[in-house]
Scaffold this motif. Sequence first.
Motif, short mmCIF file in Angstrom:
data_model
loop_
_atom_site.label_atom_id
_atom_site.label_comp_id
_atom_site.label_asym_id
_atom_site.label_seq_id
_atom_site.Cartn_x
_atom_site.Cartn_y
_atom_site.Cartn_z
N GLY A 83 25.45 1.60 -0.55
CA GLY A 83 25.82 0.19 -0.64
C GLY A 83 24.73 -0.77 -0.18
N GLU A 84 23.56 -0.27 0.17
CA GLU A 84 22.48 -1.11 0.70
C GLU A 84 21.36 -1.33 -0.31
N GLN A 85 20.55 -2.35 -0.04
CA GLN A 85 19.38 -2.66 -0.85
C GLN A 85 18.16 -2.74 0.04
N MET A 86 17.08 -2.11 -0.39
CA MET A 86 15.81 -2.18 0.31
C MET A 86 14.84 -2.97 -0.56
N ARG A 87 14.18 -3.95 0.04
CA ARG A 87 13.23 -4.78 -0.70
C ARG A 87 11.84 -4.62 -0.10
N THR A 88 10.84 -4.55 -0.97
CA THR A 88 9.44 -4.42 -0.55
C THR A 88 8.68 -5.65 -1.03
N THR A 89 7.81 -6.18 -0.17
CA THR A 89 6.97 -7.31 -0.55
C THR A 89 5.61 -7.14 0.10
N PHE A 90 4.70 -8.04 -0.19
CA PHE A 90 3.34 -7.99 0.33
C PHE A 90 3.08 -9.20 1.22
N PHE A 91 2.34 -8.96 2.31
CA PHE A 91 1.89 -10.04 3.18
C PHE A 91 0.37 -10.03 3.20
N VAL A 92 -0.22 -11.19 3.50
CA VAL A 92 -1.67 -11.33 3.53
C VAL A 92 -2.07 -12.07 4.80
N ASP A 93 -3.20 -11.68 5.38
CA ASP A 93 -3.75 -12.36 6.55
C ASP A 93 -5.21 -12.68 6.25
N THR A 94 -5.55 -13.97 6.25
CA THR A 94 -6.93 -14.39 6.02
C THR A 94 -7.55 -14.96 7.28
N GLY A 95 -6.97 -14.61 8.44
CA GLY A 95 -7.52 -15.04 9.71
C GLY A 95 -6.60 -15.92 10.54
N GLY A 96 -5.52 -16.39 9.93
CA GLY A 96 -4.60 -17.27 10.66
C GLY A 96 -3.25 -16.66 10.91
N GLY A 97 -3.11 -15.36 10.75
CA GLY A 97 -1.82 -14.69 10.90
C GLY A 97 -1.26 -14.32 9.54
N ALA A 98 -0.44 -13.30 9.52
CA ALA A 98 0.11 -12.79 8.26
C ALA A 98 1.22 -13.69 7.73
N ALA A 99 1.25 -13.85 6.40
CA ALA A 99 2.30 -14.60 5.71
C ALA A 99 2.55 -13.94 4.37
N GLU A 100 3.73 -14.13 3.83
CA GLU A 100 4.05 -13.52 2.54
C GLU A 100 3.14 -14.09 1.45
N VAL A 101 2.73 -13.22 0.53
CA VAL A 101 1.88 -13.67 -0.57
C VAL A 101 2.64 -14.69 -1.41
N SER A 102 1.89 -15.46 -2.14
CA SER A 102 2.49 -16.43 -3.06
C SER A 102 2.09 -16.02 -4.47
#
Length: 105
Positions: free
Chosen positions: A21-40
């Motif tokens: 009954g569950e869902q697992m989601r995968t995404t990518f994050f990027v860090d260019t020197g200011g901390g990681a954030a989700e890609v756009s």
Amino acid sequence: ASTSSKFLLIVAGGSAQAASGEQMRTTFFVDTGGGAAEVSPAGPYEQIRNNGGTGLHQPHSAICVHEPSTTNVTTYYVYYNVNNGTGVWSTGTMRTEFSVMELSS
């Protein structure tokens, strides 16, 4: 890399499992020197759903083209989450590969 560089991100292989009954989601994050954030544009880039039953294992398959618009050192990460329940991103000894390739313009 230049400010117009594009990078191809690929996750493939392995074996993931979400509880019934569950869902697992995968995404990518990027860090260019200011901390990681989700890609756009934001993901998810993969969704594994278990509509019932046990022992359901599925291989990973996620792909993204990212344009970071920077010449800074760029580090990519793979993140996953599960709604409400439990999930295992890598089960057993199956190999999961994460590749990043710069695309030529």
